[in-house]
Design a protein around this motif. Structure first.
Motif, PDB file in Angstrom:
ATOM      1  N   ASP A  20       0.860  -1.178   0.000  1.00 52.48           N
ATOM      2  CA  ASP A  20       0.000   0.000   0.000  1.00 52.48           C
ATOM      3  C   ASP A  20       0.901   1.235   0.000  1.00 52.48           C
ATOM      4  OD1 ASP A  20      -1.719   2.067   0.463  1.00 52.48           O
ATOM      5  OD2 ASP A  20      -2.790   1.106   2.115  1.00 52.48           O
ATOM      6  N   THR A  21       1.020   1.868  -1.164  1.00 52.88           N
ATOM      7  CA  THR A  21       1.976   2.977  -1.262  1.00 52.88           C
ATOM      8  C   THR A  21       1.511   4.230  -0.524  1.00 52.88           C
ATOM      9  OG1 THR A  21       1.025   3.743  -3.362  1.00 52.88           O
ATOM     10  CG2 THR A  21       2.838   2.141  -3.493  1.00 52.88           C
ATOM     11  N   GLY A  22       0.216   4.305  -0.226  1.00 51.54           N
ATOM     12  CA  GLY A  22      -0.289   5.420   0.578  1.00 51.54           C
ATOM     13  C   GLY A  22       0.392   5.455   1.942  1.00 51.54           C
ATOM     14  N   TYR A  53       3.634   7.411   1.646  1.00 51.18           N
ATOM     15  CA  TYR A  53       3.436   8.869   1.625  1.00 51.18           C
ATOM     16  C   TYR A  53       3.004   9.381   3.004  1.00 51.18           C
ATOM     17  CZ  TYR A  53       4.064   9.045  -3.416  1.00 51.18           C
ATOM     18  OH  TYR A  53       4.608   8.971  -4.670  1.00 51.18           O
ATOM     19  N   ARG A  54       2.183   8.593   3.669  1.00 51.37           N
ATOM     20  CA  ARG A  54       1.738   8.993   5.013  1.00 51.37           C
ATOM     21  C   ARG A  54       2.907   9.012   5.995  1.00 51.37           C
ATOM     22  NH1 ARG A  54      -3.727   8.704   6.259  1.00 51.37           N
ATOM     23  NH2 ARG A  54      -5.038   8.204   4.472  1.00 51.37           N
ATOM     24  N   ALA A  55       3.733   7.961   5.951  1.00 52.77           N
ATOM     25  CA  ALA A  55       4.869   7.878   6.883  1.00 52.77           C
ATOM     26  C   ALA A  55       5.862   9.011   6.617  1.00 52.77           C
ATOM     27  CB  ALA A  55       5.560   6.522   6.738  1.00 52.77           C
ATOM     28  N   VAL A  97      10.064  14.015  -4.001  1.00 57.51           N
ATOM     29  CA  VAL A  97       9.507  12.939  -3.163  1.00 57.51           C
ATOM     30  C   VAL A  97       8.884  11.877  -4.071  1.00 57.51           C
ATOM     31  CG1 VAL A  97       7.761  12.332  -1.426  1.00 57.51           C
ATOM     32  CG2 VAL A  97       9.085  14.435  -1.165  1.00 57.51           C
ATOM     33  N   ARG A  98       8.135  12.314  -5.077  1.00 58.67           N
ATOM     34  CA  ARG A  98       7.474  11.349  -5.966  1.00 58.67           C
ATOM     35  C   ARG A  98       8.496  10.492  -6.707  1.00 58.67           C
ATOM     36  NH1 ARG A  98       2.153  11.883  -5.516  1.00 58.67           N
ATOM     37  NH2 ARG A  98       2.070   9.872  -6.544  1.00 58.67           N
ATOM     38  N   SER A  99       9.552  11.111  -7.209  1.00 58.37           N
ATOM     39  CA  SER A  99      10.570  10.325  -7.928  1.00 58.37           C
ATOM     40  C   SER A  99      11.175   9.283  -7.005  1.00 58.37           C
ATOM     41  CB  SER A  99      11.688  11.227  -8.440  1.00 58.37           C
ATOM     42  OG  SER A  99      11.161  12.191  -9.269  1.00 58.37           O
ATOM     43  N   ARG A 121      -2.017   5.818  -6.259  1.00 65.16           N
ATOM     44  CA  ARG A 121      -2.672   6.783  -7.153  1.00 65.16           C
ATOM     45  C   ARG A 121      -2.038   6.798  -8.547  1.00 65.16           C
ATOM     46  NH1 ARG A 121      -4.544   6.709  -2.880  1.00 65.16           N
ATOM     47  NH2 ARG A 121      -5.820   8.229  -1.767  1.00 65.16           N
ATOM     48  N   ASP A 122      -0.752   6.433  -8.592  1.00 69.55           N
ATOM     49  CA  ASP A 122      -0.016   6.519  -9.860  1.00 69.55           C
ATOM     50  C   ASP A 122       0.604   5.167 -10.209  1.00 69.55           C
ATOM     51  OD1 ASP A 122       1.732   6.412  -7.729  1.00 69.55           O
ATOM     52  OD2 ASP A 122       3.138   7.883  -8.541  1.00 69.55           O
ATOM     53  N   ILE A 123       0.038   4.101  -9.699  1.00 72.70           N
ATOM     54  CA  ILE A 123       0.651   2.782  -9.892  1.00 72.70           C
ATOM     55  C   ILE A 123       0.392   2.271 -11.311  1.00 72.70           C
ATOM     56  CG2 ILE A 123       0.924   0.455  -8.926  1.00 72.70           C
ATOM     57  CD1 ILE A 123       1.582   2.796  -6.979  1.00 72.70           C
ATOM     58  N   GLN A 174     -11.157  17.344  -0.954  1.00 76.40           N
ATOM     59  CA  GLN A 174      -9.942  18.122  -1.174  1.00 76.40           C
ATOM     60  C   GLN A 174      -8.817  17.229  -1.706  1.00 76.40           C
ATOM     61  OE1 GLN A 174      -7.594  19.681   2.124  1.00 76.40           O
ATOM     62  NE2 GLN A 174      -8.458  21.691   1.696  1.00 76.40           N
ATOM     63  N   ARG A 175      -8.743  16.017  -1.148  1.00 75.03           N
ATOM     64  CA  ARG A 175      -7.682  15.096  -1.584  1.00 75.03           C
ATOM     65  C   ARG A 175      -7.891  14.627  -3.020  1.00 75.03           C
ATOM     66  NH1 ARG A 175      -5.775  10.237   1.366  1.00 75.03           N
ATOM     67  NH2 ARG A 175      -7.557  10.335   2.757  1.00 75.03           N
ATOM     68  N   ASP A 176      -9.165  14.362  -3.380  1.00 78.54           N
ATOM     69  CA  ASP A 176      -9.487  14.005  -4.771  1.00 78.54           C
ATOM     70  C   ASP A 176      -8.972  15.092  -5.694  1.00 78.54           C
ATOM     71  OD1 ASP A 176     -10.845  11.759  -4.077  1.00 78.54           O
ATOM     72  OD2 ASP A 176     -12.808  12.416  -4.798  1.00 78.54           O
ATOM     73  N   TYR A 185      -6.684  17.435  -5.155  1.00 77.75           N
ATOM     74  CA  TYR A 185      -5.215  17.471  -5.220  1.00 77.75           C
ATOM     75  C   TYR A 185      -4.676  16.271  -6.003  1.00 77.75           C
ATOM     76  CZ  TYR A 185      -4.393  21.373  -2.033  1.00 77.75           C
ATOM     77  OH  TYR A 185      -4.320  22.607  -1.473  1.00 77.75           O
ATOM     78  N   ASP A 186      -5.225  15.081  -5.731  1.00 80.26           N
ATOM     79  CA  ASP A 186      -4.721  13.862  -6.368  1.00 80.26           C
ATOM     80  C   ASP A 186      -4.899  13.905  -7.886  1.00 80.26           C
ATOM     81  OD1 ASP A 186      -3.823  12.672  -4.055  1.00 80.26           O
ATOM     82  OD2 ASP A 186      -5.593  11.423  -3.740  1.00 80.26           O
ATOM     83  N   LYS A 187      -6.025  14.498  -8.320  1.00 77.49           N
ATOM     84  CA  LYS A 187      -6.321  14.475  -9.761  1.00 77.49           C
ATOM     85  C   LYS A 187      -5.657  15.617 -10.515  1.00 77.49           C
ATOM     86  CE  LYS A 187     -10.641  11.952  -9.375  1.00 77.49           C
ATOM     87  NZ  LYS A 187     -12.093  11.976  -9.317  1.00 77.49           N
ATOM     88  N   ASN A 188      -5.221  16.632  -9.789  1.00 80.23           N
ATOM     89  CA  ASN A 188      -4.751  17.823 -10.496  1.00 80.23           C
ATOM     90  C   ASN A 188      -3.277  18.156 -10.321  1.00 80.23           C
ATOM     91  OD1 ASN A 188      -7.244  18.617 -11.753  1.00 80.23           O
ATOM     92  ND2 ASN A 188      -7.973  18.927  -9.674  1.00 80.23           N
ATOM     93  N   ARG A 189      -2.504  17.285  -9.622  1.00 84.78           N
ATOM     94  CA  ARG A 189      -1.093  17.663  -9.462  1.00 84.78           C
ATOM     95  C   ARG A 189      -0.325  17.405 -10.759  1.00 84.78           C
ATOM     96  NH1 ARG A 189      -1.173  13.668  -5.243  1.00 84.78           N
ATOM     97  NH2 ARG A 189      -1.222  11.690  -6.339  1.00 84.78           N
ATOM     98  N   GLU A 190       0.822  18.062 -10.830  1.00 87.68           N
ATOM     99  CA  GLU A 190       1.614  18.043 -12.069  1.00 87.68           C
ATOM    100  C   GLU A 190       2.171  16.644 -12.342  1.00 87.68           C
ATOM    101  OE1 GLU A 190       6.084  19.604 -12.885  1.00 87.68           O
ATOM    102  OE2 GLU A 190       4.814  20.876 -11.613  1.00 87.68           O
TER     103      GLU A 190
HETATM  104  O1  C5P Z   1      -4.267   5.709  -0.054  1.00 89.00           O
HETATM  105  P1  C5P Z   1      -4.183   6.724   1.046  1.00 89.00           P
HETATM  106  O2  C5P Z   1      -5.468   7.431   1.273  1.00 89.00           O
HETATM  107  O3  C5P Z   1      -3.592   6.189   2.293  1.00 89.00           O
HETATM  108  O4  C5P Z   1      -3.163   7.806   0.483  1.00 89.00           O
HETATM  109  C1  C5P Z   1      -2.926   9.001   1.152  1.00 89.00           C
HETATM  110  C2  C5P Z   1      -2.443  10.082   0.186  1.00 89.00           C
HETATM  111  O5  C5P Z   1      -1.134   9.740  -0.287  1.00 89.00           O
HETATM  112  C3  C5P Z   1      -3.253  10.262  -1.099  1.00 89.00           C
HETATM  113  O6  C5P Z   1      -4.326  11.147  -0.979  1.00 89.00           O
HETATM  114  C4  C5P Z   1      -2.257  10.816  -2.060  1.00 89.00           C
HETATM  115  O7  C5P Z   1      -2.188  12.209  -1.931  1.00 89.00           O
HETATM  116  C5  C5P Z   1      -0.956  10.202  -1.597  1.00 89.00           C
HETATM  117  N1  C5P Z   1      -0.551   9.100  -2.467  1.00 89.00           N
HETATM  118  C6  C5P Z   1       0.050   9.416  -3.653  1.00 89.00           C
HETATM  119  N2  C5P Z   1       0.508   8.430  -4.473  1.00 89.00           N
HETATM  120  C7  C5P Z   1       0.364   7.137  -4.152  1.00 89.00           C
HETATM  121  C8  C5P Z   1      -0.281   6.789  -2.939  1.00 89.00           C
HETATM  122  C9  C5P Z   1      -0.750   7.801  -2.124  1.00 89.00           C
HETATM  123  O8  C5P Z   1       0.200  10.589  -3.974  1.00 89.00           O
HETATM  124  N3  C5P Z   1       0.851   6.202  -4.964  1.00 89.00           N
END
Ligand code: C5P
Length: 220
Positions: free
Chosen positions: A33-35, A38-40, A104-106, A126-128, A176-178, A180-185
């Motif tokens: 779970d890659t989330g 990012y959370r950690a 961070v993403r790279s 989100r980007d898998i 808000q997260r949707d 951000y998640d859908k609109n980042r570069e």
């Molecule tokens: O999946 P979860 O809700 O735990 O993810 C938390 C946040 O981590 C997401 O809203 C997203 O901003 C970020 N995330 C991401 N790319 C991933 C996994 C999570 O940007 N591959």
């Protein structure tokens, strides 16, 4: 059976973690779970008093992020168990700054590709399907209405004793997260053209698990 990777993306709270964890258990596959990563990382930034308005300060923390991914909700950072704190309200509030940071993403993408090299993994985020593992043997996109998702996250928090747990706050954070998640570069949440699209709004977890297992049978 041949070893495959399954890449899974979807909106926050769409059920992808709970469903795919069960599927992974059933099929004896690794669950990444890659989330959680990012959370950690966000939690590490909070602990180190990073100014989230500064991309440079966030990027600087990459060198301090020595992590060991253990399972679904469990991760060690610099040898310390971060699992308990990654669902904190403060993490949810600030994760957007971390997730839009290109350095961070790279770093995360590279780490996740390495973790998936040996196949037999279910990797979710989100980007898998689009960036990390576009060549995965099966790609799934989970979707769900905003209201159903907020309700599910609220119930999940209740079970996990996460506080504060206020429905309106969760709904706002999810929207808000949707956004951000859908609109980042970089690494924006998108439906890959060859993904299998699954709307879970009106399905319970068992129904979704059944559908996913059938789909995996088809491709194996
Ligand atoms: O999946 P979860 O809700 O735990 O993810 C938390 C946040 O981590 C997401 O809203 C997203 O901003 C970020 N995330 C991401 N790319 C991933 C996994 C999570 O940007 N591959």
């Amino acid at each position: 059976m041949k070893k495959i990777n399954i890449a899974v993306d979807g909106t926050a709270g769409s059920g992808k973690s709970s469903v795919m964890l069960k599927v992974a258990e059933k099929l004896n596959m690794n669950f990444i779970d890659t989330g959680v990563m990012y959370r950690a990382f966000t939690k590490l930034c909070i602990d180190n008093k990073v100014d989230f308005q500064s991309d440079n300060e966030i990027k600087d923390q990459i060198k301090n992020f020595k992590f060991e991914y253990i399972n679904e909700g469990s991760i060690l950072v610099n040898g310390i168990d971060y699992g308990k704190n990654i669902f904190d309200y403060e993490v949810a509030e600030n994760i957007k700054y971390v997730a839009k940071n290109n350095d961070v993403r790279s770093f995360m993408v590279e780490a996740q590709r390495k973790m998936s090299e040996s196949k037999n993994n279910i990797v979710i985020g989100r980007d898998i399907t689009t960036v990390v593992l576009p060549e995965a043997e099966l790609k799934i996109y989970f979707d769900c209405s905003v209201e159903s998702r907020a309700k599910r996250r609220f119930e999940q928090n209740k079970r996990k004793n996460v506080t504060p747990n206020v429905y309106e706050d969760i709904l706002r954070q999810i929207q808000q997260r949707d956004d951000y998640d859908k609109n980042r570069e970089m690494g924006a949440l998108k439906i890959a053209p060859d993904s299998w699209y699954l709307d879970t709004s009106d399905l319970d977890i068992e129904q979704v698990i059944d559908l996913v297992l059938k789909k995996i049978e088809e491709i194996k």
